[in-house]
Design an enzyme around this catalytic site. Structure first.
Site, PDB file in Angstrom:
ATOM      1  N   GLY A  71       4.151 -14.556  -6.570  1.00  0.00           N
ATOM      2  CA  GLY A  71       4.921 -15.031  -7.711  1.00  0.00           C
ATOM      3  C   GLY A  71       4.692 -14.197  -8.960  1.00  0.00           C
ATOM      4  N   SER A  72       3.435 -14.062  -9.360  1.00  0.00           N
ATOM      5  CA  SER A  72       3.109 -13.275 -10.560  1.00  0.00           C
ATOM      6  C   SER A  72       2.486 -11.928 -10.231  1.00  0.00           C
ATOM      7  CB  SER A  72       2.142 -14.052 -11.454  1.00  0.00           C
ATOM      8  OG  SER A  72       0.858 -14.117 -10.840  1.00  0.00           O
ATOM      9  N   ASN A  74      -0.675 -11.572  -9.990  1.00  0.00           N
ATOM     10  CA  ASN A  74      -2.043 -11.627 -10.497  1.00  0.00           C
ATOM     11  C   ASN A  74      -3.061 -11.970  -9.416  1.00  0.00           C
ATOM     12  OD1 ASN A  74      -1.839 -11.027 -13.355  1.00  0.00           O
ATOM     13  ND2 ASN A  74      -0.686 -12.925 -13.526  1.00  0.00           N
ATOM     14  N   GLU A  76      -2.753 -11.868  -6.232  1.00  0.00           N
ATOM     15  CA  GLU A  76      -2.718 -10.884  -5.159  1.00  0.00           C
ATOM     16  C   GLU A  76      -3.531  -9.645  -5.545  1.00  0.00           C
ATOM     17  OE1 GLU A  76       0.297 -13.861  -4.807  1.00  0.00           O
ATOM     18  OE2 GLU A  76      -0.035 -12.487  -6.474  1.00  0.00           O
ATOM     19  N   HIS A 103      -3.600   8.186 -13.291  1.00  0.00           N
ATOM     20  CA  HIS A 103      -4.880   8.101 -13.996  1.00  0.00           C
ATOM     21  C   HIS A 103      -5.958   7.370 -13.224  1.00  0.00           C
ATOM     22  CE1 HIS A 103      -3.189   8.775 -18.323  1.00  0.00           C
ATOM     23  NE2 HIS A 103      -2.835   9.727 -17.473  1.00  0.00           N
ATOM     24  N   ARG A 142     -14.313   8.776 -14.229  1.00  0.00           N
ATOM     25  CA  ARG A 142     -14.243   7.317 -14.416  1.00  0.00           C
ATOM     26  C   ARG A 142     -14.147   6.586 -13.082  1.00  0.00           C
ATOM     27  NH1 ARG A 142      -9.982   8.245 -19.283  1.00  0.00           N
ATOM     28  NH2 ARG A 142     -11.532   8.894 -20.837  1.00  0.00           N
TER      29      ARG A 142
END
Length: 162
Positions: A71-72, A74, A76, A103, A142
């Site tokens: 759905g969002s 997030n 997942e 990146h 990084r």
């Protein structure tokens, strides 16, 4: 390229479209579920299985990426990021799709199926797949720090709180 995908009930129709689209583009698509609509299904196992498969393939030298969605997007993304070796990014526009690879060398992206049209989401995925990692020293450094923290719980010389 092998593309591992996973969703929940919110993204099932999009999953079917995406499998056809990516296969037509010449990719090998591996669907980690679900296979049928269940309005109360749980996404974590589907997304974790897709993420584990991406890492396993990459470690074996197979060119592979993952796409998880719900759905969002997030939850997942959170589920995929629980897998050691995954760098999953939430994508919501062209820039985040490109920068996730360029990146962060993200190997999985997450998209909110209820946040975008099928066309928009498909475009973001195409951009993500096509974009190479920049190999710029700062980005390599990084990512190495993240991997070090994953393995040891610390980043040497970077004052990670204990």
């Amino acid at each position: 390229m092998r593309i591992h995908i996973a969703t929940d009930h919110a993204g099932l129709d999009f999953s079917r479209h995406l499998q056809e689209h990516l296969s037509a583009a010449g990719h090998e698509v591996v669907d980690h579920g679900p296979q049928e609509y269940d309005p109360i299904d749980d996404y974590p196992a589907f997304c974790i299985n897709a993420a584990k498969a991406v890492v396993r393939d990459q470690q074996a030298g197979v060119e592979a990426l993952g796409v998880v969605f719900g759905g969002s997007g997030n939850g997942e993304q959170i589920a995929a990021n629980k897998v050691l070796g995954v760098r999953a990014a939430l994508v919501w526009n062209e820039s985040t799709a490109v920068l996730a690879r360029q990146h962060n060398d993200a190997n999985v992206i997450s998209i909110g199926a209820r946040q975008h049209t099928v066309e928009e989401a498909t475009h973001f995925i195409d951009l993500f797949i096509a974009e190479p990692f920049s190999l710029e020293e700062r980005h390599v450094r990084r990512i190495a720090q993240l991997a070090e923290f994953e393995a040891t719980g610390d980043i040497a010389g970077k004052n990670v709180d204990r």
